[in-house]
Write a protein that holds these residues in place. Structure first.
Motif, short mmCIF file in Angstrom:
data_model
loop_
_atom_site.label_atom_id
_atom_site.label_comp_id
_atom_site.label_asym_id
_atom_site.label_seq_id
_atom_site.Cartn_x
_atom_site.Cartn_y
_atom_site.Cartn_z
N ALA A 175 -53.74 -28.84 -15.10
CA ALA A 175 -54.34 -27.98 -16.12
C ALA A 175 -53.46 -26.73 -16.27
CB ALA A 175 -55.78 -27.61 -15.74
N ASP A 176 -53.88 -25.82 -17.15
CA ASP A 176 -53.11 -24.61 -17.43
C ASP A 176 -52.74 -23.88 -16.13
OD1 ASP A 176 -54.25 -25.47 -19.78
OD2 ASP A 176 -54.74 -23.47 -20.52
N VAL A 177 -51.48 -23.46 -16.03
CA VAL A 177 -51.04 -22.63 -14.90
C VAL A 177 -51.17 -21.17 -15.33
CG1 VAL A 177 -49.24 -22.22 -13.20
CG2 VAL A 177 -49.41 -24.46 -14.30
N LEU A 178 -51.84 -20.37 -14.52
CA LEU A 178 -52.21 -19.01 -14.92
C LEU A 178 -51.40 -17.91 -14.24
CD1 LEU A 178 -56.11 -19.39 -14.91
CD2 LEU A 178 -54.55 -19.59 -16.85
N SER A 179 -50.79 -18.22 -13.09
CA SER A 179 -50.15 -17.15 -12.33
C SER A 179 -49.07 -17.72 -11.42
CB SER A 179 -51.20 -16.41 -11.50
OG SER A 179 -50.62 -15.38 -10.73
N VAL A 180 -48.03 -16.91 -11.17
CA VAL A 180 -47.00 -17.28 -10.19
C VAL A 180 -46.70 -16.07 -9.31
CG1 VAL A 180 -45.89 -19.08 -11.56
CG2 VAL A 180 -45.10 -16.71 -11.79
N SER A 181 -46.25 -16.36 -8.08
CA SER A 181 -45.80 -15.31 -7.17
C SER A 181 -44.63 -15.87 -6.37
CB SER A 181 -46.93 -14.87 -6.24
OG SER A 181 -46.48 -13.90 -5.30
N GLY A 223 -50.97 -20.67 -9.43
CA GLY A 223 -52.42 -20.90 -9.49
C GLY A 223 -52.80 -21.45 -10.85
N SER A 224 -53.83 -22.31 -10.89
CA SER A 224 -54.10 -23.06 -12.12
C SER A 224 -55.59 -23.20 -12.41
CB SER A 224 -53.46 -24.45 -11.99
OG SER A 224 -53.91 -25.34 -12.99
N VAL A 245 -47.44 -18.66 -22.56
CA VAL A 245 -46.83 -18.16 -21.31
C VAL A 245 -47.83 -17.20 -20.66
CG1 VAL A 245 -44.93 -16.83 -20.32
CG2 VAL A 245 -44.48 -18.44 -22.18
N SER A 246 -48.32 -17.58 -19.49
CA SER A 246 -49.40 -16.83 -18.85
C SER A 246 -48.91 -15.82 -17.84
CB SER A 246 -50.35 -17.81 -18.14
OG SER A 246 -49.62 -18.61 -17.22
N SER A 247 -47.72 -16.06 -17.27
CA SER A 247 -47.22 -15.19 -16.21
C SER A 247 -45.70 -15.30 -16.14
CB SER A 247 -47.83 -15.61 -14.86
OG SER A 247 -47.35 -14.81 -13.81
N CYS A 248 -45.04 -14.21 -15.76
CA CYS A 248 -43.60 -14.24 -15.56
C CYS A 248 -43.24 -13.30 -14.42
CB CYS A 248 -42.85 -13.86 -16.84
SG CYS A 248 -43.15 -12.19 -17.45
N GLN A 249 -42.22 -13.68 -13.68
CA GLN A 249 -41.72 -12.84 -12.59
C GLN A 249 -40.24 -13.09 -12.39
OE1 GLN A 249 -43.67 -13.30 -8.75
NE2 GLN A 249 -42.33 -11.79 -7.78
#
Length: 377
Positions: free
Chosen positions: A205-211, A223-224, A159-163
């Protein structure tokens, strides 16, 4: 039909898609007669006046014993949660520098953390592939640790990002190394929607961030590592609304612009970019010229409340303040007194825009605030 024939058809289809994508890119470029900076200059806009004494380091938050990976502010502005390689979440009072909570995590390899809208809970995730929720009002266990109140399990990668969804205490969006994002119902612990995955409708590919869009919480951007950003509508999980191309490296960070019509990205290619979700156009590129070939990666970004400033953290310890309109650097926090001594890994702006917090691999967090007459960025 044989496997070989299927492979040939797949290759042919991929080539056709790539050719159409290139034609679309060229068509968009032909229609895009100027960028944001060019238009601003034509309207005689001047750069933001910004000196080194306008923004000063007023607090250093010391307490982590490992690299700081993530941070988040509460909506009521004065508390910060940070996640570190030392396997702890620390909740800080930003005004006094005091620690109100030090949460020992079941998995030390944490990569992200977030406050709930009420500020009563915090979420975190990492290499254990789950998102853990902690209620800050829960009593400590017999060992003096805060027990986990909910575990969101279902991702097949880290898990790379959470919001949290704004104003929704029970809903949260995560991104993962399994190429997907998930909208969760925290009350039940079940996922509501899966974005991407088996079909080529999202990231590859891997997803790194969400907004999440602050003006319309049904929309979010991701973003990935596939060098793209995707815009999603939570009501239509099967396919991304739009995919944004332009970066030449992993997209490490995404952030919605204050008006909700645009979003910014930061990448391993050393650039930040500004995209318009309505037209799909790239409006601006924020790129600092480097004399050598070792281009520092952009690790994290944030916009000022007005949107006129873009804060960008870099892997070499720099933190640039960009004029978003003219694409000019107006200040480098890395050159100021009391700056970080290592990679800037995360940053965030307080809810009222009066302070910026940066986190670093030097194990410290720093709070930067305006001196003099400035109060809101």
């Amino acid at each position: 039909m044989s496997v070989a024939e299927l492979k040939d058809r797949h290759v042919a289809a991929t080539e056709t898609v790539n050719a159409l994508r290139e034609r679309l890119k060229q068509k968009r470029l032909s229609l895009l007669d100027t960028d944001g900076a060019g238009y601003a200059i034509s309207k005689s806009r001047t750069s933001v006046s910004f000196g080194p004494t306008d923004l000063v380091c007023c607090r250093t938050l010391q307490g982590h014993t490992g690299k700081v990976y993530s941070l988040d502010w509460t909506p009521e502005k004065n508390r910060i949660v940070s996640a570190s390689q030392d396997g702890r979440l620390i909740v800080w009072n930003a005004l006094t520098s005091q620690k109100t909570h030090a949460i020992k995590l079941p998995c030390a390899w944490v990569m992200t953390c977030a406050f709930s809208p009420s500020g009563q809970s915090v979420a975190c995730g990492g290499l254990d592939s789950v998102c853990s929720i902690f209620n800050l009002n829960s009593p400590m266990d017999k060992d003096g640790n805060l027990p986990m109140s909910k575990m969101l399990s279902g991702h097949k990668g880290y898990v790379s990002s959470c919001q949290y969804v704004p104003d929704e205490e029970t809903r949260l969006i995560t991104s993962s190394g399994d190429h997907t994002c998930v909208l969760w119902d925290i009350t039940t612990g079940l996922r509501i929607s899966l974005f991407g995955g088996e079909f080529q409708s999202g990231h590859t590919a891997d997803v790194l961030s969400v907004s999440i869009n602050g003006s319309n919480s049904r929309m979010f951007v991701s973003g990935s590592c596939d060098a793209t950003a995707c815009l999603w509508d939570t009501r239509v999980a099967s396919r991304a609304v739009r995919t944004f191309h332009g970066h030449e490296g992993d997209v490490n960070t995404v952030k919605f612009f204050p008006d909700g019509n645009r979003f910014g990205t930061g990448s391993d290619d050393g650039t930040c970019r500004l995209f318009d979700i309505r037209t799909g156009h790239q409006l601006q590129v924020y790129h600092q010229q480097n004399n050598d070939n070792d281009v520092p990666h952009v690790t994290s970004i944030a916009f000022s409340i007005s949107g006129r400033l873009l804060f960008a953290g870099y892997s070499n310890g720099d933190c640039y303040v960009w004029d978003t309109l003219l694409a000019m650097v107006v200040l480098n926090l890395g050159s100021l007194q009391n700056s970080h001594e290592a990679r800037i890994s995360c940053l965030g702006l307080s809810a009222d825009g009066s302070a910026l917090c940066t986190g670093s691999w030097d194990a410290n967090l720093k709070i930067w605030a305006f001196g003099g007459h400035r109060t809101v960025i």
